[in-house]
Design a protein around this motif. Structure first.
Motif, short mmCIF file in Angstrom:
data_model
loop_
_atom_site.label_atom_id
_atom_site.label_comp_id
_atom_site.label_asym_id
_atom_site.label_seq_id
_atom_site.Cartn_x
_atom_site.Cartn_y
_atom_site.Cartn_z
N LEU A 219 0.86 -1.19 0.00
CA LEU A 219 0.00 0.00 0.00
C LEU A 219 0.89 1.24 0.00
O LEU A 219 1.55 1.54 0.99
CB LEU A 219 -0.90 -0.01 1.23
N TYR A 220 0.90 1.94 -1.13
CA TYR A 220 1.74 3.13 -1.27
C TYR A 220 0.93 4.40 -1.00
O TYR A 220 1.34 5.25 -0.23
CB TYR A 220 2.35 3.17 -2.67
N ARG A 221 -0.20 4.54 -1.66
CA ARG A 221 -1.13 5.63 -1.40
C ARG A 221 -2.54 5.08 -1.49
O ARG A 221 -2.83 4.20 -2.30
CB ARG A 221 -1.00 6.77 -2.43
N THR A 222 -3.45 5.61 -0.67
CA THR A 222 -4.85 5.24 -0.79
C THR A 222 -5.70 6.45 -0.48
O THR A 222 -5.20 7.49 -0.03
CB THR A 222 -5.21 4.04 0.10
N SER A 223 -7.01 6.33 -0.71
CA SER A 223 -7.90 7.48 -0.59
C SER A 223 -8.30 7.73 0.86
O SER A 223 -8.12 6.88 1.74
CB SER A 223 -9.14 7.28 -1.46
N GLU A 224 -8.89 8.89 1.09
CA GLU A 224 -9.26 9.32 2.43
C GLU A 224 -10.27 8.37 3.06
O GLU A 224 -10.15 7.98 4.22
CB GLU A 224 -9.85 10.74 2.37
N SER A 282 5.69 -0.73 -5.43
CA SER A 282 4.95 -1.73 -6.21
C SER A 282 3.47 -1.73 -5.83
O SER A 282 3.10 -1.33 -4.73
CB SER A 282 5.55 -3.12 -6.01
N LYS A 283 2.63 -2.21 -6.76
CA LYS A 283 1.18 -2.26 -6.57
C LYS A 283 0.74 -3.71 -6.72
O LYS A 283 0.47 -4.19 -7.82
CB LYS A 283 0.44 -1.39 -7.59
N VAL A 284 0.68 -4.42 -5.59
CA VAL A 284 0.49 -5.86 -5.64
C VAL A 284 -0.46 -6.32 -4.54
O VAL A 284 -0.35 -5.87 -3.39
CB VAL A 284 1.84 -6.60 -5.48
N ILE A 285 -1.39 -7.22 -4.90
CA ILE A 285 -2.23 -7.93 -3.92
C ILE A 285 -2.08 -9.42 -4.19
O ILE A 285 -2.14 -9.85 -5.35
CB ILE A 285 -3.72 -7.55 -4.03
N LEU A 286 -1.90 -10.20 -3.15
CA LEU A 286 -1.82 -11.66 -3.26
C LEU A 286 -2.85 -12.28 -2.32
O LEU A 286 -2.89 -11.95 -1.13
CB LEU A 286 -0.42 -12.16 -2.90
N GLY A 302 -0.56 -4.02 -10.61
CA GLY A 302 -1.00 -2.83 -11.31
C GLY A 302 0.09 -1.80 -11.53
O GLY A 302 1.22 -1.93 -11.06
N THR A 303 -0.30 -0.75 -12.26
CA THR A 303 0.59 0.38 -12.50
C THR A 303 0.23 1.57 -11.62
O THR A 303 1.01 2.51 -11.50
CB THR A 303 0.54 0.83 -13.97
N VAL A 468 11.33 -0.68 -4.44
CA VAL A 468 10.83 -2.02 -4.74
C VAL A 468 9.70 -1.84 -5.76
O VAL A 468 8.67 -1.25 -5.46
CB VAL A 468 10.31 -2.73 -3.48
N GLU A 469 9.93 -2.32 -6.97
CA GLU A 469 8.96 -2.22 -8.06
C GLU A 469 8.69 -3.62 -8.60
O GLU A 469 9.55 -4.51 -8.53
CB GLU A 469 9.51 -1.36 -9.21
#
Length: 558
Positions: A219-224, A282-286, A302-303, A468-469
């Motif tokens: 989780l790099y950025r997320t909404s309010e 990186s944008k990853v869910i496992l 994702g990008t 980390v990408e």
């Protein structure tokens, strides 16, 4: 930091000595906005103009001799000794408090500011006037113009845009994991396709599905008001193992990420803060699920950020998959990110800072080696920036060898096309529009054995060496067709496309057609709507091939 200020020069009546005062323009959200509306009309006045024209109320009896606008920018990049920190979260909080007193790195002043005042301000703030002071001809803090851009004038706005649902998901109410397992990987295109009914649905289903055992995520950025975080909290409450890597050093989102980290920790989620010395971008869910025939892992790569707000404004890509080798790679990646295992060797994914840069350079060199008149090489990259020296040099080598290089770059690009004997086979374009182009696609013709990759990394030194990408191959033929369509549409379009010249300047392409043409983004909006209509008639495959042929032919005729 970044506050607007007035430097007021004044003197006592009859006096000759100048005195100086700094007046902060008092912008307060909801109370004193930057633009003040006059009598409920469509006339707006800047707050600093109101203040500067009423200084006699602040300094009664004084003679105002000048009033000039300026603002200072403080350093937001602070080198932290992470290895010595007992508590990284506490260190970041301290750094955020200290940011208000960080060194000033830039001073912006009105272009016609009195040179004496300009030098005086620079000296007072400890700045080098020649290097650190910038005259501004236009309005400072132009982001405040969003207030004006948001006014209700429908004729001046783009038509309202509503993302459509992914055609594979809209008419299929089954568990999303069954859809991915039975019908293969899905390519998601935001903002043309809905983030809510794809990525958020994926995570929400994972939080509720009794067969899901574990969820891991970066989780790099997320909404309010993040539905993403709520799904993670719900998953933990439902007894699933949830591990989230929160990047506390996501610039200007540090405070928000600290709040989310604490919220998730309180819900019993295992929260980690990444690898010392690296930003996890990186944008990853496992997701680990107990399927009918054993454990199966599902993933989203994702990008773009897991942020519902930017998913409406940024052009991004994502892939939902249950590819076994990609899932194994991501499992090992999370073991590295959340534990103490050494950086692993991956089967399919490319990662920074260990394998991505080396792999891309090797693939560029392979394209050079394979290039011939009978089988010409082709490299096509779509990204936000090309800044890394080694990648740039490799692309210069490829172009000099005759390999065709097509670059779609939104921002910085160090490579110049059209240089005689060097980059004559290279073109660089930038695409503009109502949305921010944010996706990354890397394509290599590879002598007919084509390779497509998407992921979070731009070709910048910081992305390739200090973050980390994750970049993943796209192997499904239908998904590759979608990526090919994106590349061909943008390369062939004449509207809202800018071409870099050999001197580094850009010229906007001119539309010479007598017919009304669409920009790339307008095209993708229309294509998404056509796909949705075709999906209900089971004609999507025919439509995709027809569109692919159309844009491929247009590109050849350009």
């Amino acid at each position: 930091n970044l506050a607007l200020n007035l430097l007021v020069s004044l003197r006592y009546p009859g006096g000759s000595a100048n005195h100086y005062a700094r007046v902060k323009v008092p912008m307060v959200k909801g109370i004193a906005p930057r633009f003040l509306n006059i009598d409920d009309s469509n006339i707006y006045v800047k707050l600093e103009d109101v203040v500067s024209n009423n200084l006699d109320l602040l300094f009664p009896g004084m003679e105002i001799t000048s009033c000039e606008l300026f603002r200072a920018t403080r350093n937001a990049v602070v080198e932290m000794e992470e290895e010595e920190a007992d508590d990284l979260l506490a260190m970041i909080e301290t750094e955020l408090r200290d940011r208000h007193f960080a060194p000033i790195v830039r001073l912006q002043v009105e272009q016609d500011m009195n040179p004496t005042h300009r030098g005086m301000l620079a000296a007072e703030l400890g700045l080098d006037e020649a290097a650190d002071v910038f005259g501004v001809e236009s309005m400072m803090a132009m982001r405040d113009l969003f207030t004006i851009a948001g006014l209700d004038f429908p004729e001046l706005h783009d038509p309202p845009h509503k993302p459509v649902e992914h055609t594979r998901l809209v008419h299929d109410s089954r568990n999303i994991f069954h859809i991915i397992r039975d019908r293969g990987a899905l390519l998601l295109q935001h903002p043309y396709e809905s983030f809510t009914t794809s990525v958020e649905r994926f995570l929400r289903t994972a939080s509720e599905d009794p067969k899901v055992l574990a969820i891991k995520m970066t989780l790099y950025r997320t909404s309010e008001d993040s539905a993403i975080v709520e799904s993670l909290v719900n998953a933990s409450r439902n007894g699933k193992q949830v591990a989230v890597l929160v990047e506390l050093k996501a610039r200007f989102d540090e405070a928000a990420n600290i709040r989310w980290a604490r919220r998730m920790e309180q819900a019993g989620i295992h929260v980690t803060y990444g690898v010392i010395g690296l930003k996890t971008h990186s944008k990853v869910i496992l997701v680990v699920r107990k399927d009918y025939n054993g454990l199966r892992r599902y993933a989203h790569i994702g990008t773009g950020n897991y942020h519902a707000g930017t998913a409406h404004l940024y052009c991004d890509l994502g892939m939902l998959t249950c590819d076994e080798e990609i899932a194994k790679d991501l499992t090992e990646l999370f073991n590295y990110l959340t534990g103490y295992s050494p950086p692993p060797r991956y089967r399919k994914i490319l990662t920074s800072p260990y394998t991505l840069k080396k792999a891309l350079i090797e693939k560029i060199d392979r394209e050079i080696k394979n290039h011939s008149k009978a089988a010409p090489g082709l490299i096509q990259f779509k990204m936000n920036a090309l800044e890394d020296v080694d990648i740039t040099r490799a692309l210069y080598r490829a172009s000099r060898a005759g390999v065709k290089v097509d670059l779609i770059v939104r921002d910085t690009c160090r490579l110049r096309p059209g240089l005689p004997g060097l980059t004559e086979s290279t073109q660089v374009i930038g695409v503009t529009g109502r949305f921010l182009e944010h996706a990354r696609i890397y394509y290599f013709r590879n002598k007919g054995n084509e390779e497509y990759f998407i992921g979070s990394a731009d070709l910048m030194k910081r992305n390739l060496e200090s973050r980390v990408e994750v970049v993943t191959p796209v192997e499904d033929a239908k998904l590759r067709q979608e990526l090919r369509l994106i590349i061909d549409v943008q390369l062939s379009s004449r509207k809202h496309v800018w071409e870099m010249q050999s001197d580094g300047s850009y010229i906007e392409r001119k539309d010479t057609s007598s017919k009304k043409t669409l920009s790339p983004q307008e095209t993708f909006i229309q294509l998404a709507q056509k796909r949705m209509a075709a999906a209900s008639k089971h004609q999507q495959a025919k439509l995709r091939q027809k569109l692919l042929n159309h844009f491929h032919n247009r590109l050849k005729n350009n």
